[in-house]
Write a protein that holds these residues in place. Structure first.
Motif, PDB file in Angstrom:
ATOM      1  N   ARG A  45       0.824  -1.212   0.000  1.00  0.00           N
ATOM      2  CA  ARG A  45       0.000   0.000   0.000  1.00  0.00           C
ATOM      3  C   ARG A  45       0.859   1.263   0.000  1.00  0.00           C
ATOM      4  O   ARG A  45       0.467   2.277  -0.567  1.00  0.00           O
ATOM      5  N   GLU A  46       2.039   1.197   0.601  1.00  0.00           N
ATOM      6  CA  GLU A  46       2.932   2.352   0.603  1.00  0.00           C
ATOM      7  C   GLU A  46       3.478   2.655  -0.798  1.00  0.00           C
ATOM      8  O   GLU A  46       3.700   3.809  -1.143  1.00  0.00           O
ATOM      9  N   VAL A  47       3.713   1.612  -1.602  1.00  0.00           N
ATOM     10  CA  VAL A  47       4.276   1.840  -2.936  1.00  0.00           C
ATOM     11  C   VAL A  47       3.201   1.863  -4.016  1.00  0.00           C
ATOM     12  O   VAL A  47       3.518   2.016  -5.202  1.00  0.00           O
ATOM     13  N   GLY A  48       1.928   1.693  -3.613  1.00  0.00           N
ATOM     14  CA  GLY A  48       0.831   1.831  -4.566  1.00  0.00           C
ATOM     15  C   GLY A  48       0.488   0.586  -5.355  1.00  0.00           C
ATOM     16  O   GLY A  48      -0.114   0.693  -6.426  1.00  0.00           O
ATOM     17  N   LEU A  49       0.820  -0.597  -4.840  1.00  0.00           N
ATOM     18  CA  LEU A  49       0.435  -1.837  -5.508  1.00  0.00           C
ATOM     19  C   LEU A  49      -0.858  -2.369  -4.902  1.00  0.00           C
ATOM     20  O   LEU A  49      -1.087  -2.263  -3.693  1.00  0.00           O
ATOM     21  N   ALA A  50      -1.698  -2.959  -5.752  1.00  0.00           N
ATOM     22  CA  ALA A  50      -2.956  -3.528  -5.290  1.00  0.00           C
ATOM     23  C   ALA A  50      -2.725  -4.889  -4.644  1.00  0.00           C
ATOM     24  O   ALA A  50      -1.679  -5.520  -4.839  1.00  0.00           O
ATOM     25  N   LEU A  98      18.604  -6.271  -4.283  1.00  0.00           N
ATOM     26  CA  LEU A  98      17.985  -5.434  -5.320  1.00  0.00           C
ATOM     27  C   LEU A  98      16.528  -5.132  -4.998  1.00  0.00           C
ATOM     28  O   LEU A  98      16.029  -4.041  -5.297  1.00  0.00           O
ATOM     29  N   PHE A  99      15.834  -6.083  -4.358  1.00  0.00           N
ATOM     30  CA  PHE A  99      14.440  -5.854  -3.964  1.00  0.00           C
ATOM     31  C   PHE A  99      14.344  -4.737  -2.928  1.00  0.00           C
ATOM     32  O   PHE A  99      13.443  -3.883  -2.984  1.00  0.00           O
ATOM     33  N   ALA A 100      15.262  -4.731  -1.960  1.00  0.00           N
ATOM     34  CA  ALA A 100      15.267  -3.660  -0.954  1.00  0.00           C
ATOM     35  C   ALA A 100      15.500  -2.308  -1.616  1.00  0.00           C
ATOM     36  O   ALA A 100      14.847  -1.307  -1.268  1.00  0.00           O
ATOM     37  N   LEU A 101      16.419  -2.258  -2.575  1.00  0.00           N
ATOM     38  CA  LEU A 101      16.676  -1.008  -3.299  1.00  0.00           C
ATOM     39  C   LEU A 101      15.438  -0.575  -4.070  1.00  0.00           C
ATOM     40  O   LEU A 101      15.055   0.612  -4.048  1.00  0.00           O
ATOM     41  N   LEU A 102      14.783  -1.529  -4.736  1.00  0.00           N
ATOM     42  CA  LEU A 102      13.576  -1.207  -5.496  1.00  0.00           C
ATOM     43  C   LEU A 102      12.470  -0.673  -4.595  1.00  0.00           C
ATOM     44  O   LEU A 102      11.796   0.312  -4.935  1.00  0.00           O
ATOM     45  N   ALA A 103      12.269  -1.311  -3.449  1.00  0.00           N
ATOM     46  CA  ALA A 103      11.221  -0.859  -2.533  1.00  0.00           C
ATOM     47  C   ALA A 103      11.490   0.553  -2.033  1.00  0.00           C
ATOM     48  O   ALA A 103      10.563   1.367  -1.911  1.00  0.00           O
ATOM     49  N   SER A 104      12.746   0.856  -1.747  1.00  0.00           N
ATOM     50  CA  SER A 104      13.069   2.212  -1.294  1.00  0.00           C
ATOM     51  C   SER A 104      12.793   3.233  -2.384  1.00  0.00           C
ATOM     52  O   SER A 104      12.283   4.334  -2.117  1.00  0.00           O
ATOM     53  N   LEU A 105      13.101   2.889  -3.640  1.00  0.00           N
ATOM     54  CA  LEU A 105      12.792   3.782  -4.753  1.00  0.00           C
ATOM     55  C   LEU A 105      11.282   3.931  -4.933  1.00  0.00           C
ATOM     56  O   LEU A 105      10.794   5.026  -5.248  1.00  0.00           O
ATOM     57  N   GLY A 106      10.549   2.830  -4.721  1.00  0.00           N
ATOM     58  CA  GLY A 106       9.094   2.897  -4.826  1.00  0.00           C
ATOM     59  C   GLY A 106       8.475   3.774  -3.761  1.00  0.00           C
ATOM     60  O   GLY A 106       7.570   4.574  -4.040  1.00  0.00           O
ATOM     61  N   GLY A 109       8.762   7.311  -4.547  1.00  0.00           N
ATOM     62  CA  GLY A 109       8.044   7.746  -5.725  1.00  0.00           C
ATOM     63  C   GLY A 109       8.875   7.786  -6.985  1.00  0.00           C
ATOM     64  O   GLY A 109       8.426   8.300  -8.011  1.00  0.00           O
ATOM     65  N   LEU A 110      10.092   7.227  -6.972  1.00  0.00           N
ATOM     66  CA  LEU A 110      10.982   7.264  -8.131  1.00  0.00           C
ATOM     67  C   LEU A 110      10.689   6.140  -9.120  1.00  0.00           C
ATOM     68  O   LEU A 110      11.041   6.235 -10.299  1.00  0.00           O
ATOM     69  N   VAL A 111      10.095   5.053  -8.639  1.00  0.00           N
ATOM     70  CA  VAL A 111       9.662   3.955  -9.496  1.00  0.00           C
ATOM     71  C   VAL A 111       8.233   3.613  -9.097  1.00  0.00           C
ATOM     72  O   VAL A 111       7.946   3.463  -7.899  1.00  0.00           O
ATOM     73  N   ASN A 112       7.347   3.503 -10.066  1.00  0.00           N
ATOM     74  CA  ASN A 112       5.961   3.197  -9.723  1.00  0.00           C
ATOM     75  C   ASN A 112       5.256   2.524 -10.893  1.00  0.00           C
ATOM     76  O   ASN A 112       5.859   2.276 -11.942  1.00  0.00           O
ATOM     77  N   GLY A 113       3.991   2.218 -10.695  1.00  0.00           N
ATOM     78  CA  GLY A 113       3.161   1.673 -11.754  1.00  0.00           C
ATOM     79  C   GLY A 113       3.598   0.304 -12.237  1.00  0.00           C
ATOM     80  O   GLY A 113       4.080  -0.538 -11.478  1.00  0.00           O
ATOM     81  N   THR A 114       3.473   0.098 -13.542  1.00  0.00           N
ATOM     82  CA  THR A 114       3.744  -1.200 -14.145  1.00  0.00           C
ATOM     83  C   THR A 114       5.199  -1.617 -13.975  1.00  0.00           C
ATOM     84  O   THR A 114       5.496  -2.787 -13.710  1.00  0.00           O
ATOM     85  N   LEU A 115       6.124  -0.671 -14.118  1.00  0.00           N
ATOM     86  CA  LEU A 115       7.544  -1.004 -13.965  1.00  0.00           C
ATOM     87  C   LEU A 115       7.826  -1.533 -12.568  1.00  0.00           C
ATOM     88  O   LEU A 115       8.541  -2.534 -12.397  1.00  0.00           O
ATOM     89  N   LEU A 116       7.281  -0.888 -11.546  1.00  0.00           N
ATOM     90  CA  LEU A 116       7.475  -1.350 -10.170  1.00  0.00           C
ATOM     91  C   LEU A 116       6.926  -2.758  -9.991  1.00  0.00           C
ATOM     92  O   LEU A 116       7.579  -3.633  -9.405  1.00  0.00           O
ATOM     93  N   PHE A 117       5.740  -2.998 -10.514  1.00  0.00           N
ATOM     94  CA  PHE A 117       5.109  -4.305 -10.389  1.00  0.00           C
ATOM     95  C   PHE A 117       5.945  -5.392 -11.074  1.00  0.00           C
ATOM     96  O   PHE A 117       6.202  -6.456 -10.502  1.00  0.00           O
ATOM     97  N   VAL A 118       6.419  -5.126 -12.285  1.00  0.00           N
ATOM     98  CA  VAL A 118       7.216  -6.104 -13.026  1.00  0.00           C
ATOM     99  C   VAL A 118       8.516  -6.416 -12.278  1.00  0.00           C
ATOM    100  O   VAL A 118       8.925  -7.587 -12.166  1.00  0.00           O
TER     101      VAL A 118
END
Length: 421
Positions: A45-50, A98-106, A109-118
């Motif tokens: 919910r913090e990174v905007g994923l359903a 890499l997942f921890a880095l991605l979550a911090s970017l999410g 607000g630096l990574v979001n939407g479809t790219l974040l989900f993929v």
């Protein structure tokens, strides 16, 4: 001239089995997973994923377990346990860092939407799913190699479940407490824990000599009449669990009306209850009971069914935690029956394939169940719990009535490979 007397060659003693190190590997890989579990719902919910996107991520990890478990299991017999575990932990460290880095970017607000989900799916699903698929089959095949009778086999398999339960407890506590300092904190802790596991394996685990390996491990079919009833029972148990495992955080947050950080803490407490039930079952009840695999499945199935039924009721925190405790206790009793029972019926050459098949069967349940559970939760929150209760009830009846669970040998046997029905 007298011939010198030749001294007898000193007796060589076989090195002691390294079961504790294999159990430590299981513990650390699951500790990494369980540390993440309390915060996965609030993180989404913090990174905007359903909710369904988190379900797909977990299901992707399960697909990788299904696709790779048998390969890992057989490879652990032909290559040796150490190379397999080094490869698995190395992959896990990279994927979760890499997942921890991605979550911090999410969260920034630096990574979001479809790219974040993929990227969530690729790192948490494909990468970590492939890595964790290697560890239980490797440990199970090893324990099947070094345990001479049914009682020792059941205790060894219970040891795997016990360390998984301890990992659930410790991971729930660590994940929940670290989430108080922000959701990123447990995310960073996971690759650190996995790195400790990698170091332990590299420096402490002994590599087997070639003569101890199985050069051509045998495949085993899921339709084999010796094993399919166990696989079906395990599939049902873990499908029922899969319906509720991913939505536990949502249940806690929505029933108790909590914010993200408090949800992480109390979801950790709920998973702690399940872990305590599992530890009580597999560290105390299973070793002391002396029950055969079939009895473990029957008793555990009934207890787990009672826990699922109680979880349907929305009556506050105490019944919720009691239900999750019962589910952990029941499944903790049943799991050694599911994993040890079929190992008594197959040959040594088939043990790696069987261990992989057990892992693949368990993983298969999480291909559909988490996505279905989160989707059903969106329709009506009690619906996935009701589905899990019904499935667990069917399993409890099946292990009571099927004749396979009344005809198990007391000693491991080299059965005829490839006997199918």
């Amino acid at each position: 001239m007298t011939t010198p007397t030749r001294e007898p060659a000193p007796e060589t003693t076989a090195p002691r089995p390294q079961v504790p190190l294999l159990l430590a590997a299981v513990f650390l890989i699951y500790l990494g997973q369980m540390t993440l579990n309390p915060i996965i719902a609030p993180l989404s919910r913090e990174v905007g994923l359903a909710e369904w996107q988190i379900g797909v991520t977990i299901s992707t990890a399960a697909v990788m377990v299904v696709l790779t478990s048998q390969v890992w299991g057989r490879t652990s017999q032909s290559w040796g346990r150490k190379p397999v575990l080094v490869a698995a932990f190395g992959l896990a460290v990279v994927a979760m860092a890499l997942f921890a880095l991605l979550a911090s970017l999410g969260m920034a607000g630096l990574v979001n939407g479809t790219l974040l989900f993929v990227l969530f799916v690729l790192l948490r699903g494909v990468g970590f799913g492939t890595a964790i698929a290697a560890v239980p089959p490797t440990a199970q095949a090893y324990i099947a190699d070094v345990t001479p009778d049914q009682a020792a086999r059941v205790r060894g398999m219970a040891g795997i479940g016990a360390v998984q339960g301890i990992a659930m407890v410790v991971g729930s506590v660590v994940g929940g407490l670290l989430s108080v300092f922000g959701l990123i904190t447990p995310l960073v802790a996971v690759p650190v824990l996995l790195s400790a596991g990698l170091a332990l394996i590299v420096f402490r685990l002994r590599r087997e000599p070639r003569h101890e390996l199985v050069q051509t491990p045998a495949r085993i079919s899921p339709r084999d009449r010796r094993v399919w009833p166990f696989l079906l029972a395990g599939f049902g148990m873990f499908t029922a669990l899969g319906f509720i495992q991913v939505i536990t955080g949502f249940i806690v947050q929505d029933r108790l009306g909590l914010d993200a950080e408090t949800t992480g803490l109390l979801t950790g407490a709920a998973l702690l209850a399940a872990g305590l039930g599992m530890i009580l079952a597999q560290a105390v009840i299973v070793p002391r009971s002396g029950w055969a695999p079939a009895t473990l499945l029957r008793v555990g199935g009934i207890i787990a069914f009672a826990g699922f039924a109680l979880l349907i009721i929305d009556a506050g925190p105490m019944p919720l935690f009691a239900a999750i405790l019962l589910i952990g206790l029941g499944l903790g009793i049943a799991m050694p029956g599911y994993t040890a029972g079929p190992t008594l019926l197959v040959s040594r050459e088939e043990q790696g394939g069987l261990a992989g098949l057990i892992g693949a069967t368990t993983g298969l349940t999480f291909v559909v169940a988490p996505t279905a559970g989160t989707a059903l939760y969106g329709l009506w929150p009690p619906l996935p719990i009701i589905a899990g209760t019904a499935i667990m009830g069917i399993v409890a009846v099946f292990v009571l009535v099927h004749p396979r669970f009344r005809r198990l040998p007391a000693e491991p046997a080299g059965a005829d490979p490839g006997a199918e029905s």
